[in-house]
Structures are given as structure tokens and as C-alpha cells.
Design a protein around this motif. Structure first.
Motif, mmCIF file in Angstrom:
data_model
loop_
_atom_site.group_PDB
_atom_site.id
_atom_site.type_symbol
_atom_site.label_atom_id
_atom_site.label_comp_id
_atom_site.label_asym_id
_atom_site.label_seq_id
_atom_site.Cartn_x
_atom_site.Cartn_y
_atom_site.Cartn_z
ATOM 1 N N ALA A 1 83.885 66.928 77.087
ATOM 2 C CA ALA A 1 83.292 65.645 76.716
ATOM 3 C C ALA A 1 83.052 65.515 75.215
ATOM 4 O O ALA A 1 82.771 64.421 74.729
ATOM 5 N N ALA A 2 83.157 66.623 74.488
ATOM 6 C CA ALA A 2 82.872 66.621 73.046
ATOM 7 C C ALA A 2 84.138 66.304 72.246
ATOM 8 O O ALA A 2 85.245 66.244 72.791
ATOM 9 N N ASP A 3 83.961 66.121 70.941
ATOM 10 C CA ASP A 3 85.068 65.790 70.045
ATOM 11 C C ASP A 3 85.310 66.849 68.968
ATOM 12 O O ASP A 3 86.426 66.980 68.474
ATOM 13 N N ILE A 4 84.266 67.570 68.576
ATOM 14 C CA ILE A 4 84.342 68.571 67.504
ATOM 15 C C ILE A 4 83.464 69.750 67.906
ATOM 16 O O ILE A 4 82.344 69.550 68.381
ATOM 17 N N PHE A 5 83.965 70.969 67.692
ATOM 18 C CA PHE A 5 83.142 72.161 67.906
ATOM 19 C C PHE A 5 82.727 72.697 66.547
ATOM 20 O O PHE A 5 83.562 72.878 65.665
ATOM 21 N N CYS A 6 81.441 72.963 66.374
ATOM 22 C CA CYS A 6 80.944 73.507 65.115
ATOM 23 C C CYS A 6 79.942 74.613 65.396
ATOM 24 O O CYS A 6 78.941 74.388 66.080
ATOM 25 N N ILE B 1 79.679 66.167 68.264
ATOM 26 C CA ILE B 1 79.810 67.496 67.676
ATOM 27 C C ILE B 1 79.016 68.419 68.578
ATOM 28 O O ILE B 1 77.869 68.125 68.915
ATOM 29 N N ILE B 2 79.600 69.534 68.976
ATOM 30 C CA ILE B 2 78.900 70.450 69.876
ATOM 31 C C ILE B 2 78.872 71.853 69.300
ATOM 32 O O ILE B 2 79.818 72.299 68.659
ATOM 33 N N GLN B 3 77.754 72.526 69.523
ATOM 34 C CA GLN B 3 77.639 73.958 69.253
ATOM 35 C C GLN B 3 77.155 74.600 70.538
ATOM 36 O O GLN B 3 76.200 74.133 71.147
ATOM 37 N N VAL B 4 77.832 75.667 70.940
ATOM 38 C CA VAL B 4 77.456 76.400 72.145
ATOM 39 C C VAL B 4 77.165 77.833 71.726
ATOM 40 O O VAL B 4 78.076 78.564 71.315
ATOM 41 N N SER B 5 75.892 78.218 71.792
ATOM 42 C CA SER B 5 75.518 79.579 71.397
ATOM 43 C C SER B 5 74.066 79.835 71.777
ATOM 44 O O SER B 5 73.304 78.891 71.990
ATOM 45 N N ARG B 6 73.722 81.113 71.854
ATOM 46 C CA ARG B 6 72.310 81.448 72.032
ATOM 47 C C ARG B 6 71.547 80.965 70.811
ATOM 48 O O ARG B 6 72.093 80.821 69.725
ATOM 49 N N LEU C 1 88.985 75.991 71.351
ATOM 50 C CA LEU C 1 90.401 75.717 71.103
ATOM 51 C C LEU C 1 91.114 75.365 72.401
ATOM 52 O O LEU C 1 91.903 74.419 72.451
ATOM 53 N N TRP C 2 90.855 76.138 73.460
ATOM 54 C CA TRP C 2 91.461 75.849 74.776
ATOM 55 C C TRP C 2 91.115 74.437 75.214
ATOM 56 O O TRP C 2 91.922 73.748 75.844
ATOM 57 N N ALA C 3 89.882 73.993 74.888
ATOM 58 C CA ALA C 3 89.428 72.655 75.289
ATOM 59 C C ALA C 3 90.024 71.551 74.413
ATOM 60 O O ALA C 3 89.770 70.375 74.657
ATOM 61 N N GLY C 4 90.800 71.937 73.407
ATOM 62 C CA GLY C 4 91.437 70.944 72.549
ATOM 63 C C GLY C 4 90.527 70.358 71.484
ATOM 64 O O GLY C 4 90.739 69.227 71.042
ATOM 65 N N LEU C 5 89.525 71.135 71.073
ATOM 66 C CA LEU C 5 88.604 70.664 70.043
ATOM 67 C C LEU C 5 88.938 71.283 68.688
ATOM 68 O O LEU C 5 89.219 72.480 68.613
#
Length: 187
Positions: free
Chosen positions: A87-92, A11-16, A109-113
């Protein structure tokens, strides 16, 4: 490289590291999943202001307090976000305040998550049931349920992930927007 087991659902989160981006809420939901095997969470994003540095320290303490620090990776600011998403499976990213548009949701979404976020702001405009899940803001139980469902159901993850690039194109493909603009100008 990121000390993540090969068979782990990431599970990945990308943010400040800003409180309104929902990292603390995210950790609270993950704490409810403490006994669910097979997941790891990556938090990618750096700090820029003193308040963000304080927030980051609070997040680290919370992960330890919840007993999930061995399953959570704070990656800091990264220049390889596309590689991390691949490399991730879920974006949250369960925002506590409305995201104006949420470019990061489209990138996921573009990354298919499959994307899990709160039903406020840009998340409401971007995420549809076919490509992700919307949860009530501040409802850690609902967030944990959605994440547990995706962690345990690889077919659901794949189906939602497959729909992601289609939704991203609908929202942001330049050709589609130029055609729409041409129709508006023509009228």
C-alpha cells in the motif's frame, strides 16, 4: 484504515523502535518537508525493551514539536507488513548505524518500492542507483531532498520501484545462489 488520504504518497519505515534505525533522523527530514503537500509517513514497528519504549515516546514528542504529527502514523508492531508495503509508495529507513544486511530493504525491493537509506552497512551492498537512493548518515537535508524528489516525481518512483524486484532476485533468489554455490563447489 490508517487515516491516509487516497492521493497521499505514503513513505513507510518498518523497523523496531531502536534509535540506530534512524526514526528520529527520518522525522527531522520530514520536518523539512512540512510545507510539501501530498505525503504521509507510516512507522511500522514495536518496542521490546524499556529503551525502545523511551525512544518511541521521544519520537511521538518530536513529531508534535515539528508540527507533522497529523501526517505521521505510528502503527506499532504489525503482522501484515507485506500488505503495508504493497500500500506504500516509498520505503525509507535512514539508519544511523550500519545494518548488517538489511532484509527489510530486500522485502521493500520485492514489493516494488524505491528504497531510501543511508550509505552505510548493508544499505551500501543492497541499494543501487537504479532501485533507490543512498544519502549520507545524519544529513537530514540530503534525506529530505531525496524524499521530496520521490514524492513529487511519480515517474521516478515507478522506475525505481520497477527495478526493485529485479535487484531483490539478484541478491536473494534461491536458484541463483544455489547455482553460484554449485559453481564454487565444482571448482
Amino acid at each position: 484504515e490508517l487515516e491516509t488520504p487516497e492521493d497521499s504518497v505514503v513513505i513507510i519505515q518498518v523497523s523496531r523502535m531502536e534509535a540506530w534505525k534512524g526514526q528520529s533522523f527520518h522525522l527531522e527530514a520530514l520536518a523539512r518537508m512540512r510545507d510539501v503537500p501530498g505525503w504521509t509517513c507510516w512507522f511500522a514497528g514495536g518496542t521490546q525493551r524499556p529503551s525502545e519504549r523511551d525512544h518511541f515516546k521521544q519520537l511521538q514528542r518530536a513529531a508534535a514539536r515539528y508540527g507533522i504529527q497529523s501526517r505521521v502514523r505510528f502503527l506499532g508492531e504489525r503482522s501484515d507488513v507485506a500488505r503495508l508495503l504493497a500500500a506504500a509508495d516509498i520505503f525509507c529507513q535512514p539508519n544511523l548505524g550500519p545494518e548488517p544486511f538489511g532484509k527489510v530493504f530486500v522485502e521493500a525491493l520485492w514489493a516494488g518500492l524505491p528504497v531510501v537509506t543511508t550509505a552505510i552497512g548493508g544499505g551500501l551492498e543492497i541499494i543501487e542507483s537504479g532501485c533507490g537512493m543512498l544519502v549520507p548518515p545524519g544529513d537530514a537535508g540530503s534525506l529530505a531532498e531525496s524524499l521530496m524528489q520521490l514524492v513529487s516525481d511519480s515517474e521516478l518512483r515507478a522506475a525505481l520501484g520497477q527495478a526493485g524486484p529485479v535487484r531483490a532476485r539478484e541478491l536473494c533468489a534461491p536458484a541463483a545462489h544455489l547455482a553460484h554455490l554449485a559453481r564454487v563447489v565444482h571448482r
